[in-house]
Design an enzyme around this catalytic site. Structure first.
Site, PDB file in Angstrom:
ATOM      1  CG  HIS A 146      -1.746   1.203   1.407  1.00 13.68           C
ATOM      2  ND1 HIS A 146      -3.126   1.175   1.451  1.00 13.68           N
ATOM      3  CD2 HIS A 146      -1.405   2.508   1.535  1.00 13.68           C
ATOM      4  CE1 HIS A 146      -3.579   2.412   1.604  1.00 13.68           C
ATOM      5  NE2 HIS A 146      -2.547   3.243   1.658  1.00 13.68           N
ATOM      6  NE  ARG A 173     -10.687   9.985   5.611  1.00 16.71           N
ATOM      7  CZ  ARG A 173      -9.726   9.134   5.867  1.00 16.71           C
ATOM      8  NH1 ARG A 173      -8.632   9.545   6.468  1.00 16.71           N
ATOM      9  NH2 ARG A 173      -9.801   7.861   5.541  1.00 16.71           N
ATOM     10  CD  GLU A 192      -5.929   4.676   1.010  1.00 12.42           C
ATOM     11  OE1 GLU A 192      -5.723   4.984   2.188  1.00 12.42           O
ATOM     12  OE2 GLU A 192      -6.741   3.783   0.663  1.00 12.42           O
TER      13      GLU A 192
END
Ligand code: ADP
Ligand code: ADP
Ligand code: MG
Length: 653
Positions: free
Chosen positions: A208, A297, A275
């Site tokens: 990730h 955010r 992401e």
């Protein structure tokens, strides 16, 4: 510039926002639930308003109530933090409609990225690489199963409305598909009220890696490089770092460009995170990363980016929301050193990471100096309540390189003094030391594959026991002397001739982590030492520290907590004495060496009532409950039978 900011959040992120607002001369208004009346964010804000009951739905998620509090307080802007209302486009819109600034992206950008299927579609159009899969509207189970077959197993079923790893199921082969689909849909409906799913190729050796982006209202978009969040448990981040191990300039700029393209495609302004899932099987490559989702955010792990870029992202947010240009353009941004963040949670790794609640008996993570930063929303004496995310603090370390940052983080975690609720501190420290993680060859499966090693913490050693017993014995001694100074029969009052001098040895009974233990103890002046497994005498060292609350001792060593409690002798039912009558019996055949109470004394649970010596072992009999003493029928020096009724304890009202 914004003059007065309402923070529609709680905990560490509310405190984090208050810090920057204060630095910039912006007044702050906190909101809080009944459960947070004395919370740190309420204590540190300039003003605070109660918005409802403890459950989030009755307080932190009440957009109407929060808006009217903001209006009444005269706030000109609202910062939503992360979680709660931060990705709620309706709330952003209502804030604008009420004439205030929403510190976040335009509502339309939140909507575009709110559902993973729609976001993937927009990204594909913008030329951003997406994970191969199906994200259309046909939700018939047979159709989805056929798609999974075409994509090729293993696949991932994802709720389009998902977040926090919920509504997600990995499917290894076709026969598992139907059950996994049912489970994902059920979970998604319960958590998000929306059970639409998409199917994705499960990326092997997944890493990730996300890119921090920032946009302003003047058409500028920049990225602030990457964060690696591959250390996850149940798809939730545990340790994050920046930059990503093994990242090359070439791949970084390709990912940065893709992230900025993604932001531009939805007219993004403010702080956001794109992401990516990265196929790490063959290192990081130009064609090995895929858009996963965009979080519209500020992210929990934003501090690692702040530390390597020397920026304050909350300051950037407030400037951009006020209409200013981005403080820095792409060419002005660069990476300095390495930063790592660990999320310290009130949870028990040895009990399946079950949340742990309660009062923080101690809360000391050391000094914020030399590259160490502590973001928290609690202090010693505060309570971890069951209503919200049980995160206690984020410990962030910045250093010149990855190894020294991880060394320092591990050192801080091992020295952490968080007592009361059980925490994951030792687990995090073990993770910092893990050789695969250190070797940079890890992916998102690391924690699961090494879980047994990571949660394995050494049994309390003699040092811990010595520290715990010293505190426990001192506590009992002080209690008796303090509460009953005139009581000359008290063994603790008679320090001259009783046992606390002269190297006297005895077996001490106590309760450690809920288990009854007996350890050989030697008293030397005011010190005690205990015998280890090899019959050597061990003194307590500076490594283990004791914290005391309500007659319990919490010892912390290497990030692990061990709980010490006095052993309470329950009334023995043998010899015809009845529990129900409140009779306290002598627990063993022996000699009464002290009676520490007199008729009429009011005692508290845990107070010493009398002591018996048997086989050279001494046993203090403690009050099993609060109550009043009567019918004392033993005296110092007497030889008594096991089960002999010693006194009566009547439970006080
Ligand atoms: P991701 O959602 O991709 O995991 P983060 O790591 O930033 O991104 O996690 C933020 C998540 O934390 C939110 O999506 C939410 O589930 C949870 N959360 C919400 N409110 C709070 C809060 N006040 N304190 C801590 N965590 C929260
Ligand atoms: P959430 O909104 O819950 O954060 P994400 O789509 O961001 O959901 O995925 C959460 C985590 O699941 C990722 O950080 C990654 O570890 C894993 N994951 C997501 N998509 C894939 C994929 N296609 N292949 C492998 N792992 C994935
Ligand atoms: Mg995510």
């Amino acid at each position: 510039m914004i003059k007065k900011l309402l923070i529609a959040n709680r905990g560490e992120i509310a405190c984090r926002i208050i810090k920057t607002a204060r630095k910039m001369g912006v007044r702050t208004v906190a909101v809080y639930s009944k459960a947070d009346e004395n919370a740190l964010h309420v204590r540190t804000a300039d003003e605070a308003q109660l918005i409802g009951a403890a459950p989030a739905a009755d307080s932190y998620l009440r957009n109407g109530r929060i808006l009217s509090v903001a209006k009444e307080a005269g706030a000109d802007a609202i910062h939503p933090g992360y979680g709660f209302l931060s990705e709620n486009a309706d709330f952003a819109e209502l804030t604008h409609d009420a004439g205030m600034i929403f510190v976040g992206p335009p509502p339309a950008a939140i909507r575009s990225m709110g559902l993973k299927d729609k976001a993937k579609e927009i990204m594909a159009e913008a030329g951003v690489p997406i994970v191969p899969g199906y994200h259309g509207s046909n939700q018939t189970p047979d159709f989805l199963k056929r798609k999974a077959y075409e994509i090729g197993y293993p696949v991932l079923i994802k709720a389009v409305a998902g977040g926090g790893g919920k509504g997600m199921r990995k499917v290894g082969k076709a026969i598992e598909f139907d059950n996994a689909l049912d489970a994902a849909k059920r979970e998604a409906m319960a958590a998000f009220g929306n059970d639409v799913v998409l199917i994705e190729k499960f990326i092997e050796s997944p890493r990730h890696i996300e890119i921090q982006v920032f946009g302003d209202s003047h058409g500028n978009v920049v990225h602030l490089f990457e964060r690696d969040c591959s250390l996850q448990r149940r798809h939730q981040k545990v340790i994050e770092e920046a930059p990503a191990p093994g990242m090359t300039e070439e791949v970084r700029s390709a990912m940065g460009k893709a992230a900025c393209d993604a932001a531009r495609a939805v007219g993004y302004q403010g702080a956001g995170t794109v992401e990516f899932i990265v196929d790490g099987a063959n290192g990081l490559t130009l064609d090995g990363f895929y858009f996963m989702e965009m979080n519209t955010r500020l992210q929990v792990e934003h501090p690692v980016t702040e530390m390597i870029t020397g920026t304050d992202l909350v300051e950037w947010q407030l400037r951009v929301a006020s209409g200013e240009k981005l403080p820095k353009l792409q060419e002005e941004l660069s990476i300095n050193g390495h930063a790592v963040e660990a999320r310290i949670y009130a949870e028990d790794p040895n009990a399946g990471f079950l949340p742990s609640t309660g009062d923080l008996v101690a809360m000391d993570l050391g000094e914020e100096a030399n590259g160490v930063r502590i973001d928290t929303g609690v202090e010693q004496g505060d309570t971890i309540s069951p209503f919200y995310d049980p995160m206690i603090a984020k410990l962030i370390v910045h250093s010149s390189n990855r190894d020294s940052a991880l060394d320092r983080l591990e050192e801080c975690l091992r020295g952490a003094q968080i007592a009361g609720p059980v925490t994951n501190t030792a687990f995090l420290a073990n993770l910092c030391a893990d050789t695969t993680f250190r070797g940079q060859r890890f992916d998102t499966s690391l924690i699961d594959s090494k879980l047994d090693n990571l949660i394995n913490v050494a049994e309390p050693d003699a040092d811990v026991i010595c520290t715990g017993l010293s505190a426990l014995i001192t506590l009992q001694q002080n209690k008796i002397v303090h509460e009953n100074p005139a009581n000359s029969t008290s063994p603790w009052g008679m320090t001259d001739s009783f046992q606390l001098v002269g190297g006297r040895e005895l077996d001490w009974n106590f309760v450690m982590d809920g288990e009854e233990i007996s350890t050989r103890v030697k008293f030397e002046g005011t010190d005690i030492c205990v015998q280890d497994d090899n019959d050597r005498w061990v003194y307590s060292s500076a490594c283990a520290k004791a914290h005391i609350k309500d007659g319990k001792i919490y010892v912390l060593a290497a990030g692990k907590q061990t709980l010490f409690e006095p052993k309470l002798y329950q009334p023995v039912e043998e010899g015809g004495t009845a529990n129900a009558d409140g009779i306290i019996s002598v627990p063993m055949h022996g000699k009464i060496i002290a009676v520490t109470v007199v008729d009429g004394d009011e005692v508290e649970q845990g107070d010493i009532l009398f002591s018996v010596e048997a086989m050279k072992m001494e046993h203090a009999v403690l009050a099993p409950t609060d109550g009043v003493i009567s019918n004392i029928s033993i005296a110092t020096g007497e030889q008594v039978e096991n089960g002999f009724p010693a006194m009566k304890l009547v439970v006080s009202e």
